[in-house]
Design an enzyme around this catalytic site. Structure first.
Site, PDB file in Angstrom:
ATOM      1  N   ARG A  71       0.853  -1.189   0.007  1.00 11.21           N
ATOM      2  CA  ARG A  71       0.134  -0.129  -0.114  1.00 11.21           C
ATOM      3  C   ARG A  71       0.912   1.148  -0.180  1.00 11.21           C
ATOM      4  NH1 ARG A  71      -4.319  -1.971   3.879  1.00 11.21           N
ATOM      5  NH2 ARG A  71      -2.581  -1.673   5.298  1.00 11.21           N
ATOM      6  N   LYS A 178       3.216 -19.310   6.890  1.00  9.55           N
ATOM      7  CA  LYS A 178       2.198 -19.759   8.080  1.00  9.55           C
ATOM      8  C   LYS A 178       1.865 -18.404   8.627  1.00  9.55           C
ATOM      9  CE  LYS A 178       4.584 -20.505  11.881  1.00  9.55           C
ATOM     10  NZ  LYS A 178       5.167 -19.375  12.580  1.00  9.55           N
ATOM     11  N   LYS A 212      16.111 -25.718   6.806  1.00  7.06           N
ATOM     12  CA  LYS A 212      17.281 -25.657   7.647  1.00  7.06           C
ATOM     13  C   LYS A 212      18.413 -26.828   7.482  1.00  7.06           C
ATOM     14  CE  LYS A 212      15.207 -23.164  11.665  1.00  7.06           C
ATOM     15  NZ  LYS A 212      16.197 -21.867  11.798  1.00  7.06           N
ATOM     16  N   GLU A 246      13.296 -20.369  22.860  1.00  2.00           N
ATOM     17  CA  GLU A 246      13.818 -19.037  22.412  1.00  2.00           C
ATOM     18  C   GLU A 246      14.183 -18.215  23.958  1.00  2.00           C
ATOM     19  OE1 GLU A 246      12.129 -17.908  18.455  1.00  2.00           O
ATOM     20  OE2 GLU A 246      10.342 -18.637  19.297  1.00  2.00           O
ATOM     21  N   HIS A 270       6.536 -26.084  13.052  1.00  2.00           N
ATOM     22  CA  HIS A 270       7.963 -26.676  12.965  1.00  2.00           C
ATOM     23  C   HIS A 270       8.192 -28.133  13.787  1.00  2.00           C
ATOM     24  CE1 HIS A 270       8.241 -22.730  11.615  1.00  2.00           C
ATOM     25  NE2 HIS A 270       8.351 -22.095  12.506  1.00  2.00           N
TER      26      HIS A 270
HETATM   27  C1  BG6 Z   1       8.662 -18.594  13.561  1.00  2.00           C
HETATM   28  C2  BG6 Z   1       7.576 -18.220  14.830  1.00  2.00           C
HETATM   29  O1  BG6 Z   1       7.770 -19.569  12.564  1.00  2.00           O
HETATM   30  O2  BG6 Z   1       9.633 -19.145  13.948  1.00  2.00           O
HETATM   31  C3  BG6 Z   1       8.534 -17.421  15.597  1.00  2.00           C
HETATM   32  O3  BG6 Z   1       6.467 -17.602  14.223  1.00  2.00           O
HETATM   33  C4  BG6 Z   1       9.845 -17.918  16.073  1.00  2.00           C
HETATM   34  O4  BG6 Z   1       7.635 -17.236  16.718  1.00  2.00           O
HETATM   35  C5  BG6 Z   1      10.608 -18.260  14.597  1.00  2.00           C
HETATM   36  O5  BG6 Z   1      10.349 -16.862  16.787  1.00  2.00           O
HETATM   37  C6  BG6 Z   1      11.880 -19.065  15.178  1.00  2.00           C
HETATM   38  O6  BG6 Z   1      12.498 -19.194  13.961  1.00  2.00           O
HETATM   39  P1  BG6 Z   1      13.937 -19.558  14.105  1.00  2.00           P
HETATM   40  O7  BG6 Z   1      14.574 -19.959  12.710  1.00  2.00           O
HETATM   41  O8  BG6 Z   1      14.786 -18.308  14.617  1.00  2.00           O
HETATM   42  O9  BG6 Z   1      14.357 -20.615  14.961  1.00  2.00           O
END
Ligand code: BG6
Length: 517
Positions: A71, A178, A212, A246, A270
């Site tokens: 936009r 996603k 990955k 995380e 994942h």
């Molecule tokens: C994403 C999630 O799919 O993957 C996030 O929406 C998450 O919440 C991220 O932080 C983590 O990705 P990676 O590759 O850093 O492990």
């Protein structure tokens, strides 16, 4: 050729090497990519840098075109500047002016909103011009890096404007980020809408974990070796722990995350994909059909273990010290409802109803603001049936473990018992390690480099099919419904910890405990 050169090396130096040789770099043919949602974080941090990195590695065709649609009141130059900054900040490979200049010649920007017919007609014109000027040959991928609520309107616009229709020898593909729905029903509806416009073989659903290296390496470890497969079953495996921890919080992501939560955000995609790679049977080949059929099969055999009060856990981080920094709790993060019941930690128990895995629990957990960033798959083995040692000799001996370190510090660790040197007999855990950093000189590409290249090549193996996506929701939906029916919200856990108490209890009830990676 010197004596001792292996057959592999001989082939490698042969200029007449078979073009089907899978070790050859794969280069995309003439094509263009259109990104919807170019002003978003994902686009800036991952997609744009990945496109540059692919160009830098010589894997994009000379006339490649990148079109942004948004936009914002931008000209192509403004868009180019945004890509430039994203590349400078986030690209993996060094900046090379000549690569950049060549890539930037293929940039276009189309301004408009998703319900604007004119804008899509202009996009159609832009794409047609690119075919003529850049030689993209009618081959275009449309990357929907937008909220799922916008998928239907964009798909309809792509159909209405003719952008989705492909002539002979040309292709049109759609790439979908996603979350693909928020439950089974919505995922089915979305699949229906997307498939009305694009045939299934033109739909690429992104799960970036599959891009990955360490995830693809699960297939190599399991199916290229004789060593592991014989013990990869319920006779030897006690349980499997799949962890995606995380340390980051959710500041700045309220719009997406509040009301969604950790289970939908990463377990549905994942973590269940990691489970599928770990538990699937060997495909007869790595063709996309056969690989995805095996994953679908194992997901079909995967089910939750109850009672959900005891076999699942959810938590929400509160403020605290993390890595020497005082951080806020979720409820204090900007944009989050102060009464938010969104879980930032989720753990579930599954079993896989196949002969190979009967009775082996798969524990899946994920959380934000945990003690460390680490994703791993830990296959935990049963204790040896008979230990001809006095109990004191093996007091320090844990369970044998095979740990696939997905990230960071990518590699594999094997843990087993070994005699402590000395005149006494004492057995203690030791580890044997493989690390990408020491074993290979090649750096691993970013997941998005691999996946974008695969889209442009039309190689769908690493993209889950709709059956996988729908089945994953089917597995998870009862947990989400169960939690939603509770009056209480998620259990609090302090930032920097390893999650709520309830997660510890979840494993303790069967005498097990989570690893502290
Ligand atoms: C994403 C999630 O799919 O993957 C996030 O929406 C998450 O919440 C991220 O932080 C983590 O990705 P990676 O590759 O850093 O492990």
């Amino acid at each position: 050729m010197s004596a001792g050169t292996s057959a592999l090396e001989r082939d490698w130096t042969n200029p007449l090497r078979d073009p089907r040789d899978k070790r050859l770099p794969r280069i995309a043919g003439p094509c263009g990519l259109v990104i919807f949602g170019v002003t978003g974080d994902l686009s800036r941090k991952k997609l744009m840098p990945a496109i540059y990195d692919l160009a830098n590695r010589g894997l994009l065709p000379p006339g490649f075109a990148l079109t942004g649609f948004a936009r914002r009141d931008w000209e192509t130059e403004d868009f180019g500047q945004v890509v430039y900054e994203a590349v400078k900040e986030h690209a993996r490979t060094p900046f090379r002016q000549e690569v950049w200049d060549r890539l930037a010649e293929g940039f276009r920007f189309v301004q408009g909103s998703f319900d604007d017919d004119d804008a899509f007609d202009r996009l159609e014109q832009t794409v047609a011009d690119l075919d003529r000027i850049r030689g993209t040959n009618g081959n275009h991928a449309f990357y929907l890096s937008i909220p799922p609520s916008a998928f239907p309107v964009v798909c309809k616009q792509l159909a209405r404007s003719g952008l989705s229709s492909q002539q002979d020898e040309q292709w049109r593909r759609v790439v979908i980020e996603k979350p693909f729905g928020h439950d089974l029903q919505s995922a089915r509806e979305l699949n229906g809408i997307v498939n009305e416009v694009f045939p299934e073989d033109s739909v690429f659903r992104i799960d970036h974990y599959l891009g990955k290296e360490t995830v693809q390496n699960i297939l190599a470890l399991r199916f290229a070796n004789q060593l592991f497969e014989p013990i990869w079953n319920s006779h030897y495996v006690d349980h499997v722990q799949i962890t995606m921890a995380e340390d980051i919080g959710l500041g700045g992501r309220a719009g997406y995350y509040d009301g969604i939560g950790a289970a939908r955000d990463v377990i549905q995609n994942h973590l269940l994909q990691l489970l599928a790679f770990t538990a699937m049977e060997e495909p007869t080949s790595f063709s996309s059909d056969e690989l995805r059929a095996e994953k679908t099969k194992v997901l079909n055999a995967t089910r939750l273990v109850g009672p959900l009060d005891e076999t699942t856990a959810r938590g929400q981080y509160t403020g605290g010290w993390q890595g020497g920094e005082l951080v806020r709790g979720l409820k204090e993060e900007e944009g989050f409802d102060p009464n938010s019941k969104t879980e930032t930690y989720a753990a579930i128990t599954c079993e896989v109803d196949t002969r190979r895995w009967a009775g082996v629990p798969f524990y899946l957990r994920t959380g934000k603001r945990l003690g460390r960033r680490v994703t791993e798959i830990a296959v935990m083995f049963k204790r040896a049936p008979h230990l001809p040692f006095d109990a004191t000799m093996t007091e320090e001996l844990g369970q044998n473990a095979f740990v696939i370190r997905v990230q960071p510090d990518e590699g594999v660790t094997m843990r087993f018992g070994s005699k402590v040197p000395g005149s006494q007999m004492e057995v203690r855990d030791v580890t044997m390690d493989f690390g990408y950093g020491t074993a290979f000189t090649e750096a691993s590409p970013e997941a998005y480099e691999r996946l974008i290249l695969d889209v442009l090549l039309g190689e769908p193996s690493l993209f889950p099919v709709n059956q996988e996506v729908e089945r994953s929701w089917e597995i998870l939906d009862p947990v989400i419904e169960h939690w939603a029916a509770q009056e209480d919200g998620p259990d609090p856990y302090p930032a920097g910890s390893w999650g709520p108490e309830s997660a510890e209890r979840m494993l303790a009830r069967t005498g097990r405990s989570w690893r502290r990676p």
